[in-house]
Motif scaffolding. Sequence first.
Motif, short mmCIF file in Angstrom:
data_model
loop_
_atom_site.label_atom_id
_atom_site.label_comp_id
_atom_site.label_asym_id
_atom_site.label_seq_id
_atom_site.Cartn_x
_atom_site.Cartn_y
_atom_site.Cartn_z
N ILE A 157 58.78 52.60 39.09
CA ILE A 157 57.56 52.12 39.73
C ILE A 157 57.71 50.61 39.97
O ILE A 157 57.92 49.85 39.03
CB ILE A 157 56.31 52.36 38.85
N GLN A 158 57.62 50.24 41.23
CA GLN A 158 57.82 48.84 41.60
C GLN A 158 56.52 48.21 42.07
O GLN A 158 55.69 48.87 42.70
CB GLN A 158 58.86 48.76 42.73
N ARG A 159 56.34 46.96 41.74
CA ARG A 159 55.17 46.25 42.24
C ARG A 159 55.34 46.01 43.75
O ARG A 159 56.32 45.40 44.16
CB ARG A 159 55.02 44.89 41.56
N PRO A 160 54.36 46.40 44.55
CA PRO A 160 54.46 46.11 45.99
C PRO A 160 54.19 44.64 46.31
O PRO A 160 54.58 44.15 47.36
CB PRO A 160 53.40 47.01 46.62
N VAL A 161 53.49 43.95 45.41
CA VAL A 161 53.27 42.51 45.54
C VAL A 161 53.53 41.87 44.18
O VAL A 161 53.38 42.53 43.15
CB VAL A 161 51.83 42.19 46.02
N PRO A 162 53.92 40.60 44.14
CA PRO A 162 54.40 40.01 42.88
C PRO A 162 53.38 39.90 41.77
O PRO A 162 53.72 40.03 40.59
CB PRO A 162 54.88 38.61 43.30
N TRP A 163 52.09 39.64 42.10
CA TRP A 163 51.18 39.23 41.05
C TRP A 163 49.98 40.14 40.85
O TRP A 163 49.45 40.73 41.79
CB TRP A 163 50.68 37.81 41.32
N ASN A 164 49.57 40.19 39.58
CA ASN A 164 48.34 40.87 39.18
C ASN A 164 47.54 39.85 38.39
O ASN A 164 47.82 39.59 37.22
CB ASN A 164 48.67 42.11 38.33
N TYR A 165 46.53 39.28 39.06
CA TYR A 165 45.73 38.18 38.49
C TYR A 165 44.55 38.74 37.71
O TYR A 165 44.06 39.82 37.98
CB TYR A 165 45.25 37.29 39.63
N TYR A 166 44.08 37.94 36.74
CA TYR A 166 42.96 38.39 35.90
C TYR A 166 42.08 37.23 35.49
O TYR A 166 42.57 36.19 35.08
CB TYR A 166 43.51 39.08 34.65
N GLN A 167 40.79 37.44 35.60
CA GLN A 167 39.68 36.59 35.16
C GLN A 167 39.02 35.82 36.31
O GLN A 167 39.61 35.56 37.34
CB GLN A 167 40.10 35.58 34.08
N ASN A 168 37.79 35.46 36.01
CA ASN A 168 36.98 34.56 36.82
C ASN A 168 36.78 33.31 35.96
O ASN A 168 36.84 33.40 34.73
CB ASN A 168 35.64 35.25 37.12
N VAL A 169 36.53 32.19 36.58
CA VAL A 169 36.35 30.97 35.77
C VAL A 169 35.11 31.03 34.89
O VAL A 169 34.98 30.24 33.95
CB VAL A 169 36.28 29.71 36.66
N VAL A 170 34.19 31.98 35.15
CA VAL A 170 33.00 32.09 34.30
C VAL A 170 33.11 33.21 33.26
O VAL A 170 32.24 33.32 32.39
CB VAL A 170 31.72 32.28 35.15
N THR A 171 34.15 34.04 33.35
CA THR A 171 34.33 35.10 32.34
C THR A 171 34.44 34.49 30.95
O THR A 171 34.00 35.08 29.96
CB THR A 171 35.59 35.94 32.62
N SER A 172 35.00 33.29 30.88
CA SER A 172 35.17 32.61 29.60
C SER A 172 33.84 32.36 28.91
O SER A 172 33.78 32.29 27.67
CB SER A 172 35.90 31.28 29.81
N SER A 173 32.77 32.24 29.68
CA SER A 173 31.45 32.01 29.07
C SER A 173 30.66 33.30 28.90
O SER A 173 30.02 33.52 27.88
CB SER A 173 30.65 31.02 29.92
N TYR A 174 30.67 34.16 29.91
CA TYR A 174 29.88 35.39 29.82
C TYR A 174 30.45 36.37 28.81
O TYR A 174 29.70 37.12 28.19
CB TYR A 174 29.82 36.08 31.18
N SER A 175 31.78 36.40 28.63
CA SER A 175 32.37 37.43 27.78
C SER A 175 33.18 36.90 26.61
O SER A 175 33.13 37.44 25.52
CB SER A 175 33.25 38.36 28.62
N TYR A 176 33.97 35.84 26.82
CA TYR A 176 34.95 35.43 25.80
C TYR A 176 34.43 34.37 24.82
O TYR A 176 35.10 34.08 23.84
CB TYR A 176 36.20 34.83 26.45
N VAL A 177 33.27 33.83 25.08
CA VAL A 177 32.86 32.59 24.41
C VAL A 177 32.94 32.66 22.88
O VAL A 177 33.35 31.69 22.23
CB VAL A 177 31.44 32.16 24.86
N TRP A 178 32.59 33.80 22.29
CA TRP A 178 32.54 33.87 20.82
C TRP A 178 33.76 34.58 20.22
O TRP A 178 33.74 34.94 19.05
CB TRP A 178 31.27 34.59 20.37
N TRP A 179 34.81 34.74 20.99
CA TRP A 179 35.96 35.49 20.49
C TRP A 179 36.81 34.68 19.52
O TRP A 179 37.01 33.48 19.69
CB TRP A 179 36.86 35.91 21.66
N ASP A 180 37.35 35.38 18.53
CA ASP A 180 38.36 34.81 17.64
C ASP A 180 39.72 35.39 18.05
O ASP A 180 39.82 36.14 19.02
CB ASP A 180 38.04 35.13 16.18
N TRP A 181 40.78 35.03 17.30
CA TRP A 181 42.11 35.48 17.68
C TRP A 181 42.23 37.01 17.61
O TRP A 181 42.90 37.63 18.45
CB TRP A 181 43.18 34.83 16.82
#
Length: 811
Positions: A157-181
Amino acid sequence: MNSYHYYPKFLILILLILIPQCSSASLLNQESQAIESLLNRLDAKKPSLSVQESAAKGVLQRLLPSHLSSFEFKIITKDVCGGSNCFRISNYKSSSRDSPEIMIQGTTAIEITSGLHWYLKYWCGGHVSWDKTGGTQLVSVPKPGSLPSVKNEGVVIQRPVPWNYYQNVVTSSYSYVWWDWERWEKEIDWMALQGVNLPLAFTGQESIWQKVFSEFNITKKDLNDFFGGPAFLAWARMGNLHGWGGPLTQNWLNKQLILQKQILTRMVELGMTPVLPSFSGNVPAALKAIFPSANITRLGDWNTVDGDPRWCCTYLLDPSDPLFIEIGEAFIKQQVKEYGDVTNIYSCDTFNENSPPSSDPTYISSLGSAVYKAMSKVDKEAVWLMQGWLFYSDSSFWKPPQMKALLHSVPFGKMIVLDLFADVKPIWKSSSQFYGTPYIWCMLHNFGGNIEMYGILDAVASGPIDARISKNSTMIGVGMCMEGIEQNPIVYELMSEMAFRSDALQLEDWLITYSRRRYGKAVKQIETAWKILHHTIYNCTDGIADHNKDYIVKFPDWDPSLSSSFEMSEVNQMQKLVEIPRNRRFLFHEKSSPLPQPHLWYNTQDVLHALKLFLDAGNELAGSLTYRYDLVDLTRQSLSKLANQVYLNAIAAFRDGDAKALSLHSRKFLQLIKDIDILLAADDNFLLGTWLESAKKLAVNADEIKQYEWNARTQVTMWYDNTKNVQSQLHDYANKFWSGILEGYYLPRASMFFTRLLKSLKENKDFKLEEWRKEWITFSNKWQAGLELYPVKVQGDALVIAKDLYQKYFT
């Protein structure tokens, strides 16, 4: 089993997709070499083969420790894959009894983990989603020694395009803000299994800024007014606000920097290319006093009630000012010092929902050039990654001349644009492929981290392919740019697969296999239900961005008293349109009205049929956590849409002067809130208490506990500032269907409203809107500052409760 044999030489691929309308051979070489050179440089930054193979093994050990010896992982070169990234699944060839069963090879650790996930899905019927959407279903995976064989020589299975991007600049606040390691480790594993190789890495940047700004004589006290609070950092970073919810403690800054280093280390080990932040021009107010001759202007108001300068109207250092490049250079340099040389790709969104001071293309070009120069002074190979949201949200400003000026302000191959909302409003189609600039086709999907079943599966399954094969395509990747995660798992599984799909898939067939994987077995009722959901909830084609405005969680702020601007017939018409006739859609925004109107794009009766099928499958699937999550979510959605109808019935009764009917419908609306709360309390993925406790867990003293909890409560309710009688323009933007917030916040607010409404009807007086606002805003302020505890453990049996509620409301 599908096999995708897509083997062009990578140089040819680049020439085909990245160079529109170009005839000069020298220009062809120059442009293709720019992208190819970037990919080669990023490959050179990847760790050793043994480190990557070990990292991939770590993902397997955490996911399926019982099968650690069943798989062999090996890194291979791109030459094996025709010059691109790929994975290969085959049988492990050995006569030894104790040898592995399956060999998974890949060009990076990410390709290996993607191959592992692909094998678990399509050979073992396994399923992986976020813990809060039901988690994994791996019961269907055969025991070690009994894994299914791969036919012939295996599958590539080959990638038809090089990149698979993830996140929005606001995901860090709406979802990740209280995360630990511990939580971050799970998320990075999820990324690795989904094939994400270009993740945003925004954690901890305030600590970097503290060190950088100290070099420019900015004190910790100055930064107290600059950084936002933990739950609002995303918007402080973008210059939308300052100080709101802060200040940040040194404990927060230090811990987040440590966390970022852990995140980056794991991402790099897995062969990912992290995208780091860069300088956008957003500066503390104190910088203006320290550098009085610098070209620093104050931006306009962003969604405040009355332009309160305590958090409104941030300061922007003009990119044309020499100080801009000096600060930008210092920031990149400090990141390299802290993290090492881990990337060449940097995110910058200078004008996110803030227009430039001039529309002159020459001026805009100079801005873009300066932004890039600030990156490239330290990293000569820097690439600017920019969200294309501004071209949609501020389309009246960003006309073709302005777009071209910004996109062409840097050397070719040095900018990548995220077509952020391509699932609904693709910009590539209306901008001649971003005027030749490489872009990533992105699905935005979610706003505010709302919990709402919604999606456009057909667009997700076809959009990336249509974009890639279009004439003069400059598409170089796919991406998921939701504002909040941990909802609608089907949408994210399909979108992740599009990173590896070069041909159109048969969605109906895919849905059947999805339902079997998700629940671990084939159940006819469930397969029929998903077919219905595909054509209803997950077939929103009206072009409206889905931000949940259901009346329970986005309670209307309006005066329902009769007036010439809003007659009774309009309420009656809306009542009819809540339940849509078959084969007909109504766009609520077609009729101007002071009453906010929820988005409804499907026939609710069809969805109730799907819910009944889900309930009928309960005996077979009662032990499945993925089934229980979906059942609760579907029941919640159905009850919420019913509540919209009940609210309109109450308004109609008020307009008719029928106090008895108003009392009846308002009581039913309040009872629906209580019943939905009881339902959600029976599933630990829908608890307010979890959100609040995760915030407090990061605190080290009483003051931090109070601040973090206020941040957590405020983001999901009032969101931003208010006065005594004017609520925030963003109130309920990040609304949540969580047990605890329904009964603790939404219920009292609705009760206050209906009590006043009934009183005004009985006294034959107009509804006192200002008094109602004062009452609920006072209540909200008190709730936001509250410290009462909410459950973090489930209460009741979700299946039993869902059946009872269906019987109560829908039979």
